[in-house]
Write a protein that holds these residues in place. Structure first.
Motif, mmCIF file in Angstrom:
data_model
loop_
_atom_site.group_PDB
_atom_site.id
_atom_site.type_symbol
_atom_site.label_atom_id
_atom_site.label_comp_id
_atom_site.label_asym_id
_atom_site.label_seq_id
_atom_site.Cartn_x
_atom_site.Cartn_y
_atom_site.Cartn_z
ATOM 1 N N LYS A 62 1.488 -9.853 -10.078
ATOM 2 C CA LYS A 62 0.560 -10.303 -9.061
ATOM 3 C C LYS A 62 0.422 -11.685 -8.927
ATOM 4 O O LYS A 62 0.480 -12.533 -9.937
ATOM 5 N N MET A 96 4.069 0.394 -4.992
ATOM 6 C CA MET A 96 3.415 -1.054 -4.754
ATOM 7 C C MET A 96 1.665 -0.487 -5.376
ATOM 8 O O MET A 96 1.287 0.371 -5.042
ATOM 9 N N ARG A 97 1.217 -1.520 -6.001
ATOM 10 C CA ARG A 97 -0.116 -1.520 -6.330
ATOM 11 C C ARG A 97 -1.211 -2.342 -5.394
ATOM 12 O O ARG A 97 -0.917 -3.223 -5.560
ATOM 13 N N GLY A 98 -2.025 -1.209 -4.815
ATOM 14 C CA GLY A 98 -2.914 -1.987 -4.058
ATOM 15 C C GLY A 98 -2.542 -1.878 -2.443
ATOM 16 O O GLY A 98 -1.525 -1.446 -2.121
ATOM 17 N N GLU A 177 -3.609 -6.552 -1.282
ATOM 18 C CA GLU A 177 -3.227 -6.994 -2.353
ATOM 19 C C GLU A 177 -1.870 -7.545 -2.130
ATOM 20 O O GLU A 177 -1.429 -8.367 -3.116
ATOM 21 N N VAL B 9 -8.669 2.915 0.436
ATOM 22 C CA VAL B 9 -9.227 2.758 -1.001
ATOM 23 C C VAL B 9 -10.737 2.456 -1.038
ATOM 24 O O VAL B 9 -11.063 1.597 -0.024
ATOM 25 N N SER B 13 -10.714 0.045 -6.454
ATOM 26 C CA SER B 13 -9.749 1.119 -7.178
ATOM 27 C C SER B 13 -8.332 0.398 -6.653
ATOM 28 O O SER B 13 -8.427 -0.239 -5.764
ATOM 29 N N GLU B 14 -7.189 0.655 -7.475
ATOM 30 C CA GLU B 14 -6.056 0.119 -6.938
ATOM 31 C C GLU B 14 -4.971 1.404 -6.688
ATOM 32 O O GLU B 14 -4.602 1.993 -7.514
ATOM 33 N N PRO B 15 -4.969 1.623 -5.487
ATOM 34 C CA PRO B 15 -4.061 2.729 -5.196
ATOM 35 C C PRO B 15 -2.644 2.357 -5.308
ATOM 36 O O PRO B 15 -2.322 1.465 -5.383
ATOM 37 N N ILE B 16 -1.984 3.310 -5.418
ATOM 38 C CA ILE B 16 -0.465 3.179 -5.719
ATOM 39 C C ILE B 16 0.099 3.921 -4.571
ATOM 40 O O ILE B 16 0.106 4.912 -4.160
ATOM 41 N N ILE B 17 0.959 2.953 -3.962
ATOM 42 C CA ILE B 17 1.832 3.712 -3.035
ATOM 43 C C ILE B 17 3.186 3.687 -3.409
ATOM 44 O O ILE B 17 3.690 2.595 -3.695
ATOM 45 N N ARG B 18 3.685 5.142 -3.037
ATOM 46 C CA ARG B 18 5.138 5.105 -3.721
ATOM 47 C C ARG B 18 5.825 5.451 -2.159
ATOM 48 O O ARG B 18 5.542 6.221 -1.466
ATOM 49 N N ILE B 19 6.804 4.665 -1.994
ATOM 50 C CA ILE B 19 7.841 4.742 -1.013
ATOM 51 C C ILE B 19 9.100 5.391 -1.599
ATOM 52 O O ILE B 19 9.828 4.695 -2.247
#
Lengths: 418, 285
Positions: A62, A96-98, A177, B9, B13-19
Motif C-alpha cells: 500500500k 488486488m485488495r480494494g 485503493e 463495496v 470493507s476491502e474487497p479482494i479482486i481476483r483476476i
C-alpha cells in the motif's frame, strides 16, 4: 493483516494473430462458413499465436508507486489492461485488495454533444463512481480542471485542451485503493501537468493509495515512482530498483539504425507513422551526418480517419534519455485537421551543433489538441553525427574529445587593456 | 477522507479482486451489474439526449416515423390490397401491429449494434459489458412510449376504446422487451465476432416482419399453418398488443404461451452466451 495491495503471479497473455496483424481477432461470417469444410476434414489452419506477456510476477504494498517501463510492444499496456479487468489473462493470476480505478485514456466516454456537466457524470459512472459521489465532488472536479464557465455548454464548443483537463479531473477524484494510469499525465499545459503530478503524489503519499504508472517520460517516473518494473518482450527484465529499471529501459535499443525506416500500423489505428527518412545536405538518404550538417527529416504519415486539430512532433534525444531538442508542426505549419491519405512532413534541422555521437529520435502523432494519441514511437530511430565537416567548411577545433552535448562556434577574442 | 462508498463495496470493507483466466459458461454476476447501474442509466440518458438534441426535428421525428410508416401501410395494404382488419379501421390495426414490431426490431437493432459502436469504451474501461446493449434497449423502449401516446390520440380520434384486454398491455410489453433484449444480446455478441453479421440483420428482420401478423391478421392464415406460426414469438406479442389496444378478438392462448416461453428462453440464453463471449470483446474490437 498484511499491507499488500497487489500480488501478481505468473501472469501471461496470448493473442491470437492480432498481435502481428496476420489475422484479425474478428472475422466475417463468410470466412467462417468457407473454412468449415476444411475444419471438418480436421485440417485447422495453424493459428498465429504470440505471447504479449509471460511469467510476470510482482508484489506491491500500500502506498507504493510502481513505474512500469519498457519499449513499445514490451507488454506494458497488456499488463495494465489485465489488471484493470478489460482483458482476461491466458494464465496466471492477480489479486488486488480494494477498489481499482484505471485511467487508460483521458476523458473516457466523453461525447462532444454533451455538456461538461453531463460528461463528468457519464465519465464518472464509467470509471466506477456513483452519481451521488460525482455530485458531491463536482465543485472540486470543476475547480481542479479550471473550467467553471464551460460546464453547461456542449464540450465541442470548448477547446480540446479544456476537455482533456476536465477528463483528467474526473479521474483524479476517483478514490480507488489502487490507481492505474497509462501515459495520460502529459495532457494540458505545463501548469496543469504539474497539478496532475502533485495530485498523484498526494494520492500515494498522503492517502496511502497504490499507484501503477506507465509513461515514456522518465522524468515523470523519477519524480513519482518508488519502485520500477522493466518489461522486455513481455517478460520481467528487472523489478524493484527504479533507477536500474530506467537504465535498462534506456539501454534497450529497439531503435532502428538506417536512413530509411518503415513502421507498421495496427489494424484499428486511425492514423500513424509508416515511414521515416533522414537525408543529408546533398538530398541523399543518410544515417550518419557530418558535424554541422543540415539534417532533413521526412516523416510519412498515413491517415485513415480525418484527424481534427492534429499535432505531429519529434524530439532528438541522447541515448541516456535526455531531450536535446524538440519541435512540432505548429512551429512552422498552420494548425488544423489532417485528412485521409498519406502525408509527408519534412523538417530541416539546422544549426544544432550536436557533438559527434549517437542520437535517437522520438516521434508522436496526436489529435484533438493532444487528447487522442495515435502513434507514439519513443526512440524509434538512431542517427549519428560524425567527426567530419561537410566539405569546404572550417570547423577547426571541434573534433577534440571535450565533454558537452553541443559544440557551438565560440567567438573568442583577446584584447589588451591599455 | 471518503464520504461516499464505492460501487462494489460498502464503506471500510476491502474487497479482494481476483483476476484469473476463465473458460466455458460463467455465472451472470447480477450483483455486479446492479452495482454498476449508474452506467446503464448514464448511457441510456446519453443516447436519448443525443437523439433528441442532434436531429433537427427532435421529438417530432420519433412521432412522425411510425405514423408515416402506418399511413403508408394503410394506403398500400389497407386501401389498395384491401387486407381485412376486422371491424377496426385498418390504420389503427396496422399501427398497433407496427408498435409491437418496432418495439422488438428497434431493440434488436440498437442493442445489436451497440457493442461495436462503443468499441472505444470497451477497450479503455472495465464495467459489465451487458450494460451497453441494455442501455441501447432502454433508449429504444422510450420510442415505444412515444408511439403509445400517438396511439392514444389515434384511438381517441377514431372513437375506438380499448376493451377488457387492456390489462394485457404491460405483460405483453415486458415479454416483447425481454425477448428483444435477449435477441439483441445474441446479435451484439455475434456482431463483435463476425463483422458482416450487421449486413445480414436488416434483411433478416424484414423477412421476419412479413412472417409476423403486422400488416395482416391471423385470420388470414389457414388453420393448417397456425401451429407453425405459433413458433414465431412475435405472433403472440402482436396479436395481444392489438387485443389490448383495440379490443378483442382474444389472442390465441397457444401463441401467447409460446411467446412467453421463447422470450424467457432467448433472454436467458442471450445473457449466458453474452457472458461467455464477453471476455474476448476487448481483443476483438
Amino acid at each position: 493483516m498484511s499491507d499488500l495491495a497487489l500480488k501478481v503471479e505468473n501472469l501471461g497473455k496470448r493473442f491470437r494473430g492480432s498481435c502481428d496483424g496476420a489475422r484479425p481477432a474478428y472475422s466475417t461470417l463468410r470466412e467462417e462458413v468457407l473454412s468449415w469444410p476444411r475444419r471438418w476434414r480436421g485440417r485447422r489452419e495453424p493459428e498465429n499465436e504470440a505471447w504479449a506477456l509471460r511469467g510476470v510476477s510482482f508484489e506491491l504494498r500500500k502506498g507504493e508507486v510502481l513505474g512500469v517501463v519498457g519499449r513499445n510492444g514490451a507488454g506494458k499496456s497488456t499488463l495494465l489492461k489485465i489488471l484493470s479487468r478489460i482483458m482476461e489473462p491466458t494464465e496466471g493470476e492477480a489479486e488486488m485488495r480494494g477498489r481499482v480505478g484505471a485511467l487508460l485514456e483521458v476523458g473516457t466516454g466523453f461525447h462532444p454533444e454533451l455538456t461538461g456537466r453531463e460528461n463528468v457524470f457519464l465519465s464518472g459512472a464509467l470509471l466506477g463512481m456513483r452519481r451521488a459521489e460525482v455530485r458531491a465532488r463536482l465543485d472540486e472536479i470543476v475547480a481542479f480542471a479550471g473550467t467553471e464557465d464551460a460546464l453547461d455548454r456542449p464540450v465541442k464548443h470548448s477547446s480540446s485542451g479544456m476537455q482533456a483537463r476536465l477528463g483528467f479531473a474526473v479521474a483524479a477524484h476517483l478514490e480507488p485503493e489502487i490507481l492505474i494510469i497509462d501515459e495520460v499525465l502529459g495532457v494540458g499545459d505545463v501548469r496543469f501537468q504539474e497539478r496532475c503530478l502533485r495530485k498523484v503524489r498526494d494520492i500515494s503519499s498522503r492517502e496511502g493509495r497504490t499507484v501503477l504508472i506507465v509513461s515514456h517520460q522518465m522524468a515523470i517516473m523519477q519524480s513519482l515512482c518508488s519502485r520500477g518494473l522493466l518489461l522486455r518482450g513481455g517478460r520481467v527484465a528487472a523489478e524493484g530498483d527504479l533507477d536500474a529499471c530506467i537504465r535498462g529501459y534506456l539501454e534497450d535499443a529497439d531503435a532502428q539504425e538506417g536512413a530509411v525506416l518503415e513502421f507498421d500500423m495496427q489494424s484499428g489505428q486511425a492514423a500513424g507513422f509508416v515511414g521515416l527518412e533522414f537525408r543529408g545536405e546533398d538530398g541523399a538518404p543518410a544515417g550518419a551526418f557530418a558535424f554541422g550538417e543540415i539534417i532533413e527529416l521526412r516523416l510519412r504519415v498515413r491517415v485513415r480517419e480525418t484527424l481534427p486539430d492534429y499535432l505531429l512532433g519529434f524530439s532528438i534525444n541522447t541515448p541516456a534519455g535526455l531531450v536535446v531538442a524538440c519541435s512540432n508542426h505548429h512551429d512552422a505549419l498552420p494548425r488544423g485537421e489532417l485528412g485521409p491519405g498519406t502525408h509527408v512532413f519534412v523538417a530541416k534541422v539546422a544549426g544544432l551543433f550536436l557533438a559527434p555521437g549517437e542520437y535517437r529520435l522520438t516521434v508522436a502523432l496526436s489529435s484533438g489538441d493532444q487528447l487522442t494519441s495515435h502513434h507514439f514511437l519513443p526512440d524509434c530511430a538512431t542517427f549519428r553525427v560524425e567527426e567530419r565537416s561537410p566539405s569546404g567548411r572550417p570547423y577547426g577545433s571541434h573534433f577534440d574529445n571535450r565533454p558537452g552535448l553541443l559544440r557551438p562556434p565560440f567567438a573568442w577574442r583577446r584584447t589588451e587593456e591599455t | 477522507m471518503r464520504s461516499v462508498g464505492g460501487p462494489m463495496v460498502p464503506e471500510h470493507s476491502e474487497p479482494i479482486i481476483r483476476i484469473r483466466p476463465s473458460s466455458g459458461w460463467r455465472a451472470l454476476r447480477l450483483g455486479e451489474i446492479w452495482a454498476y447501474r449508474d452506467v446503464w442509466l448514464m448511457l441510456a440518458a446519453r443516447d436519448l439526449k443525443l437523439r433528441y438534441r442532434q436531429t433537427a426535428l427532435g421529438v417530432l421525428w420519433v412521432v412522425l416515423q411510425p405514423l408515416l410508416a402506418g399511413l403508408i401501410f394503410a394506403v398500400i395494404f389497407g386501401h389498395f390490397a384491401k387486407l381485412p382488419s376486422g371491424e377496426r379501421p385498418y390504420l389503427l390495426f396496422v399501427f398497433a401491429g407496427l408498435m409491437g414490431w418496432n418495439l422488438f426490431a428497434g431493440i434488436v437493432q440498437r442493442a445489436g449494434g451497440s457493442l461495436v459502436a462503443e468499441a472505444r469504451l470497451i477497450t479503455k474501461v472495465y464495467f459489465p459489458r451487458v450494460l451497453i446493449p441494455c442501455a441501447a434497449a432502454a433508449s429504444a423502449a422510450v420510442d415505444f412510449c412515444v408511439s403509445l401516446v400517438v396511439m392514444g390520440v389515434l384511438i381517441a380520434w377514431h372513437g375506438v376504446w380499448p376493451g377488457a384486454w387492456l390489462w394485457l398491455l404491460p405483460p405483453v410489453v415486458a415479454v416483447a422487451f425481454a425477448g428483444a433484449l435477449g435477441a439483441g444480446l445474441w446479435v451484439a455478441a455475434l456482431n463483435v465476432r463476425y463483422r458482416d453479421f450487421a449486413y445480414a440483420l436488416p434483411f433478416l428482420l424484414q423477412v421476419w416482419m412479413y412472417a409476423s401478423p403486422v400488416v395482416y391478421g391471423m385470420e388470414l392464415v389457414s388453420e393448417r399453418w397456425r401451429p407453425l406460426f405459433a413458433l414465431n414469438p412475435m405472433v403472440g406479442v402482436i396479436e395481444a398488443m392489438r387485443a389490448a389496444l383495440l379490443g378483442g378478438p382474444a389472442p390465441e392462448p397457444l401463441s401467447l404461451i409460446s411467446s412467453v416461453a421463447l422470450a424467457v428462453l432467448v433472454l436467458f440464453s442471450g445473457l449466458f452466451f453474452f457472458r461467455r463471449v464477453e471476455r474476448g470483446f476487448a481483443e476483438a474490437l
